[in-house]
Scaffold this active site. Structure first.
Site, PDB file in Angstrom:
ATOM      1  CD  GLU A 135      19.528  14.826  -0.383  1.00 38.42           C
ATOM      2  OE1 GLU A 135      18.665  15.087   0.476  1.00 38.42           O
ATOM      3  OE2 GLU A 135      20.550  14.230  -0.105  1.00 38.42           O
ATOM      4  CD  GLU A 306      25.959  10.643   4.461  1.00 45.19           C
ATOM      5  OE1 GLU A 306      24.728  10.395   4.165  1.00 45.19           O
ATOM      6  OE2 GLU A 306      26.490  11.596   4.593  1.00 45.19           O
TER       7      GLU A 306
END
Ligand code: BES
Ligand code: ZN
Length: 851
Positions: A135, A306
Site C-alpha cells: 500500500e 488493522e
C-alpha cells in the site's frame, strides 16, 4: 496555492485481471528475486498492446495465450513516470479471456516499500527477512500488475525458498514440495478476490505462538527468534478483536487464518494485508516488565485498527484513493469501539479526544488543509493523503454520524453496506446510501458538507442586542491564521447535528435565533466536529460548572482546548486562556490535563527563548507540581488506567519545566537504575528529564545504552532522551548519530524530528536536514510519507524569515508529495509569528502580574 496539475495516469478499463498465478524466488544473499506469473485477463476490445504497472522490474519475456493462439510481445516499453510497462503485440488480440505469461526479476530493496529486506542480529549473526509493503502503489515493485484498488483478482502465490526458512502469505500453504537442492516450493491456497495493495509475502526465520477464536479462526503471531514471549498480548487482543468484529458487523471473517508478523524494519505502524498483517515491532510486541502503558494501549489500538480493515478495506474496498478515508477514517473510529469493548476500564474514548479529535481540529483549521474526499492521481499525491484528515477527521465525523443516527442504526447500516458490497469496491456515497436506507435520515446531505469541503465550523453564541429574549447561534469557518481569515470569504455552511440546552437540532443555516435560556456548554460530549466561541459572560457561567464538577471530562477538555485555539487564532487574548487554565487546578482527569499540557507547550514554543520564560515555567509548575507530588513516583496499589498516564505526565511536565525536587529524584532513579530498574511507565520521562539537565556524560551513557539495547520500545525512549539535551553540540551529535549505522532506517526520521521539536535544537536540526537533503530525500523521498513526517517540525518555527528560507530551499530541491505539507508548515509559521507579535506583551504582563 498548490500546483499539482498531474494528468490522470489511470490504467485503461479495456482489460481486467481475474487471477494471478505468481511464483517468486527471493535470494536473501544477493537481495534480488526472480518471478514468473500468469495473469488471467478479460479483454473487452481487440488490442495490440497491454499496459500494466511495473517499477524497478526487469521484464524478460511476455507471452499472451488466447484459445489456441499464442504470441510473444514484440516490444516492451517502460514508462518510469507513470510507473507502467507496455507490451506490444504484432497481432491484434481477440475479445475475451486470455492468459498473460510474464517472466521478470527485481531487487529486494532497503527502502521499506515494495519487496524489501529487513536486517537483524541473533547472537552476533546478521540475518535477513524479505517482506512486502504494497500500500498504496508498490505492488508494482514486486510484480507487473494492475495496481489499482478496483482491479480486484484472485491470487495464487508460490514462493521458492531455502528449506530452513518460513514463508507467510495471505492464506495458508496448500502444498510444500521439495524444489532443487536445499529449496522448497511453498504454494498458498487462493486468496479471496482482492486488491493488489493487500497482497503480502514474508520470508524469514521466525518463531510464533498461536490460538484460535471461538469460530475457529487460527490466529498466529510471528516474531524473530527470542521474542515470541512478547507476542502474548497481541495474540489475545487479536482474537478478541476478531471475535468482536465478527459479531459487530455480523459477517464472518472469510479466511481460515489471521497471521500477524513483527518486522524489525517497517515504514508505518502496521499494514492490514488480508490475513497477514505486518507490524513495526513497537506496534505489536509487549513485554510485561518493560512496556509502558501508553505503548501497550497503542499496540491494542493498532491491532484493532488493522483487524477492522479486514472488513472495512479488504472485504469492501474504495474504488480509488480519493476515498482512502473510507478505509482509514473508519478503521480509526472503529478501533476505539473494539478496544472499549475489550478493555472497558481504559475509557478509551477519552483518548480519542486527545489523540484524534483535537489533532484533526488543529490541522483542519488551516486554509491549506484539504477536503476528506480529495482528488488524487499520481502516487505522490496518493501517499500525501495518509494524513490526519483522512484518519482523524475521518474518524471524528464518523463518530459524529454514529451519535446522530444512534449506534444501533449505524451498525445495521454498516452491516447492510458491507454485505451489499462484499468483494467489491465503493465510493463514499455508497456508505451514505446504506446508512440512509436503514435510518431514513438525509445522511448524504449532511455528510457531504463534511467530506467535500475543507475545514469545520466555529460556532459563536452571541447575545441579540435588539432582543434580550433570544440569542444568536452563528456558524463560520474556523481559520487559525488571522491574516488568511481576513482575506477568505466566509461562505461555507455545514449541516451540524448539534446539541444545545439538551435539545438536538440540525443546524444548516448561517445564523439562527433561539430562546435565551443559556445553560452553559453546548455540544455535550463533543459529538459534533466544531469549535465554540462563547462570550465572556457565558464562559463565567461555564467556569462555575467546571468548578462544581457539573461537566463531564470531555466537556471540560473541550472548553480549554477551544480557548487555546481561539488564542492561537487571535479570536481572544492569550492571557485569557492562561487565566482560565487556573480554574483547572483541581482537575483529576488525565485527558483534561493532557489537553492543557498540549496548549501550554504551544505557547511555550513561542516564548521559550524569551527572558520571561522563567515566569512561564513558574506558571506551568504551579499547575503540574502539586499534581506530580500527589501522584508520586511509585505506582499505587489500587490505581486506574488513567492514573498511570497522569503520573507520567505530571512528572514529565514538572521535570522538564524545572522543578528541582523532581529533577533530583529523576537523577537518583537514573543513577540507581541497575540496582532498581526504573518503573516502565515513567521511564521515558525520567530519561528526558535527565537528558534535558545533562551534559556529555549523560549523552555518552544514552548513546551506549541505545547501541546495546535490543528492545525497540526502549530504543525509542533512549532516542527521545538523546534528542532532549539543551546543549547544541550534543544535539548535533544526536543528529549525526541518527544517520549512522546504529539507527535503523525506520527510526532515523523520528530521532531527527525529536531534536527539531526541541526548541534548543530547532535551528540546528533544520540546517542538518538541509545539509543532508540529498541523502534524506534518497532514503525517504519519492512519494514516501516519511518525508512529510520528517518535515512536520517546520510548523513549530516562529520566524517569518524561515518561510523565505523554506521557499528558497525547496525551489532548488523539489520534493514531490511534500507540496501540501510545506504549504501547511508555512501557514503555521505565519500563524505563530502573528501570535507572538500580537500577544507577547500580553503574555508577559499576565505572567508578571501573577507569578
Ligand atoms: N493502511 C495503513 C498502513 C499504511 C499507512 C499503508 C500509510 C500505506 C501508507 C494501516 O492500516 C494504518 O493505518 N496504520 C497506522 C496505524 C493505525 C493504528 C493508525 C500506521 O501505520 O500509523
Ligand atoms: Zn489503517
Amino acid at each position: 496555492m498548490i500546483k499539482t496539475k498531474r494528468q490522470s495516469i489511470r490504467l485503461p478499463k479495456s482489460i481486467l485481471p481475474l487471477r494471478y498465478k505468481l511464483t517468486i524466488r527471493p535470494d536473501l544473499e544477493s537481495f534480488t528475486f526472480s518471478g514468473q506469473e500468469i495473469i488471467y485477463i478479460n479483454i473487452k476490445k481487440p488490442i495490440t498492446s497491454i499496459t500494466l504497472h511495473a517499477k524497478d522490474l526487469d521484464i524478460e519475456t511476455v507471452e499472451i495465450f488466447q484459445k489456441d493462439n499464442s504470441q510473444f510481445a514484440s516490444k516492451i516499453n517502460y514508462n518510469t513516470k507513470s510507473e507502467t510497462t507496455t507490451f506490444y503485440f504484432k497481432n491484434k488480440t481477440r475479445i475475451g479471456k486470455a492468459k498473460l505469461s510474464i517472466i521478470f526479476s527485481g531487487i529486494i530493496n532497503d527502502s521499506l516499500r515494495g519487496f524489501y529486506r529487513s536486517r537483524y542480529e541473533i547472537n552476533g549473526i546478521t540475518k535477513h527477512i524479505a517482506t512486502t509493503q504494497f500500500e498504496a502503489t508498490d505492488a508494482r515493485r514486486a510484480f507487473p500488475c494492475f495496481d489499482e484498488p478496483a482491479h480486484k483478482a484472485i491470487f495464487d502465490v508460490s514462493l521458492i525458498i531455502p528449506n530452513e526458512h518460513t514463508a507467510i502469505s495471505n492464506t495458508l500453504p496448500i502444498k510444500i514440495a521439495p524444489h532443487e537442492a536445499g529449496y522448497k516450493i511453498v504454494s498458498f491456497s487462493p486468496t479471496p478476490k482482492m486488491s493488489t495493495y493487500l497482497l503480502a509475502f514474508i520470508i524469514g526465520d521466525f518463531e510464533y505462538i498461536e490460538n484460535h477464536t471461538k469460530n475457529n479462526v487460527k490466529v498466529r503471531v510471528f516474531t524473530t527468534h527470542g521474542k515470541k514471549h512478547q507476542a502474548k498480548f497481541a495474540l489475545e487482543v487479536a482474537i478478541k478483536s476478531l471475535e468482536f468484529y465478527e459479531e459487530y458487523f455480523n459477517i464472518p471473517y472469510p479466511l481460515k487464518t489471521l497471521d500477524m508478523i513483527a518486522i524489525p524494519d517497517f515504514e508505518s505502524g502496521a499494514m492490514e494485508n488480508w490475513g497477514a498483517i505486518t507490524y513495526r515491532e513497537t506496534a505489536i510486541l509487549v513485554d510485561e516488565n518493560h512496556t509502558a502503558l501508553p505503548n501497550k494501549q497503542w499496540v491494542a489500538l493498532v491491532i484493532a485498527h488493522e483487524i477492522a480493515h479486514q472488513w472495512f478495506g479488504n472485504l469492501v474496498t474504495m474504488h480509488w484513493w480519493t476515498d482512502l478515508w473510507l478505509n482509514e477514517g473508519f478503521a480509526s473510529y472503529i478501533e476505539y469501539l473494539a478496544i472499549d469493548h475489550i478493555f472497558p476500564n481504559w475509557k478509551i474514548w477519552n483518548h480519542f479526544m486527545i489523540s484524534d479529535h483535537n489533532v484533526a481540529l488543529s490541522l483542519d483549521g488551516l486554509k491549506n488543509s484539504h477536503p476528506i474526499e480529495v482528488k488524487v492521481n499520481h502516487p505522490n499525491e496518493i501517499n500525501e493523503i495518509f494524513d490526519k484528515i483522512s484518519y482523524s477527521k475521518g474518524a471524528a465525523i464518523i463518530r459524529m454520524l454514529a451519535k446522530y443516527l444512534g449506534e444501533e442504526t449505524f451498525r445495521t447500516g454498516l452491516h447492510y453496506y458491507l454485505k451489499k458490497h462484499s468483494f467489491k469496491n465503493t465510493s463514499t456515497i455508497n456508505l451514505w446510501e446504506s446508512l440512509e436506507k436503514v435510518s431514513g435520515k438525509p445522511v448524504g446531505q449532511i455528510m457531504k458538507t463534511w467530506t467535500r469541503q475543507t475545514g469545520y465550523p466555529l460556532i459563536s453564541i452571541n447575545p441579540n442586542i435588539h432582543n434580550s429574549d433570544t440569542i444568536e447561534i452563528k456558524q463560520e469557518r474556523f481559520l487559525v491564521n488571522r491574516a488568511v481569515r481576513k482575506e477568505t470569504p466566509q461562505n461555507n455552511l455545514w449541516t451540524i447535528p448539534l446539541e444545545i440546552n439538551n435539545e438536538k437540532i440540525l443546524l444548516k443555516q448561517k445564523k439562527i435565533e433561539i430562546n435565551n435560556n443559556f445553560i452553559g456548554k453546548i455540544n455535550k460530549g463533543e459529538n459534533a466536529f466544531i469549535r465554540v466561541n462563547y462570550t465572556i459572560d457565558q464562559l463565567n457561567l461555564i467556569k462555575n460548572d467546571i468548578l462544581e464538577n457539573k461537566l463531564s471530562p470531555i466537556d471540560r477538555l473541550a472548553i480549554i482546548r477551544d480557548l487555546f485555539a481561539l488564542a492561537e487564532g487571535g479570536y481572544i487574548k492569550t492571557s485569557f486562556v492562561l487565566e482560565y487554565t487556573l480554574i483547572y487546578r483541581n482537575e483529576t482527569e488525565y485527558m483534561v490535563w493532557s489537553e492543557i499540557s498540549q496548549g501550554i507547550s504551544k505557547i511555550h514554543n513561542l516564548i521559550a527563548l524569551e527572558k520571561f520564560n522563567q515566569k512561564y515555567q513558574k506558571y506551568v509548575l504551579n499547575l503540574f507540581t502539586p499534581l506530580a507530588n500527589k501522584k508520586g513516583f511509585e505506582p499505587k496499589v489500587k490505581e486506574n488506567h488513567e492514573d498511570v498516564f497522569l503520573r507520567n505526565l505530571s512528572i514529565a511536565k514538572s521535570g522538564i519545566y524545572g522543578d528541582q525536587k523532581i529533577i533530583n529524584q529523576a537523577q537518583i532513579l537514573f543513577k540507581e537504575r541497575l540496582k532498581k530498574s526504573i518503573n516502565k511507565d515513567i521511564r521515558g520521562s525520567i530519561y528526558q528529564i535527565v537528558a534535558s539537565n545533562g551534559n556529555e556524560k549523560e549523552w555518552a551513557t544514552f548513546e551506549k545504552l541505545y547501541k546495546e539495547e535490543k528492545m525497540q520500545e526502549e530504543k525509542d525512549r533512549l532516542a527521545r532522551a538523546l534528542a532532549s539535551f539543551k546543549d547544541k553540540n550534543l544535539l548535533s551529535k544526536t543528529l549525526n548519530f541518527a544517520l549512522s549505522n546504529n539507527v535503523r532506517i525506520q527510526d532515523s526520521p523520528f530521532m531527527i524530528i525529536a531534536v527539531w521539536q526541541n526548541v534548543y535544537g530547532r535551528d540546528i536540526a533544520w540546517s542538518f536536514v538541509k545539509n543532508n537533503w540529498t541523502n534524506l530525500n534518497k532514503k525517504y523521498g519519492q512519494g514516501g510519507h516519511f518525508i512529510n513526517k520528517l518535515l512536520s517540525p517546520l510548523e513549530n518555527h516562529i520566524a517569518i524569515k524561515d518561510i523565505i528560507d523554506i521557499d528558497k530551499f525547496f525551489s532548488k530541491n523539489t520534493t514531490p508529495g511534500a507540496e501540501r505539507a510545506l504549504e501547511q508548515a508555512k501557514e503555521k509559521i505565519i500563524t505563530n509569528a502573528s501570535w507572538v507579535k500580537a500577544d507577547k506583551l500580553d503574555i508577559e504582563r499576565w505572567l508578571n502580574k501573577n507569578f
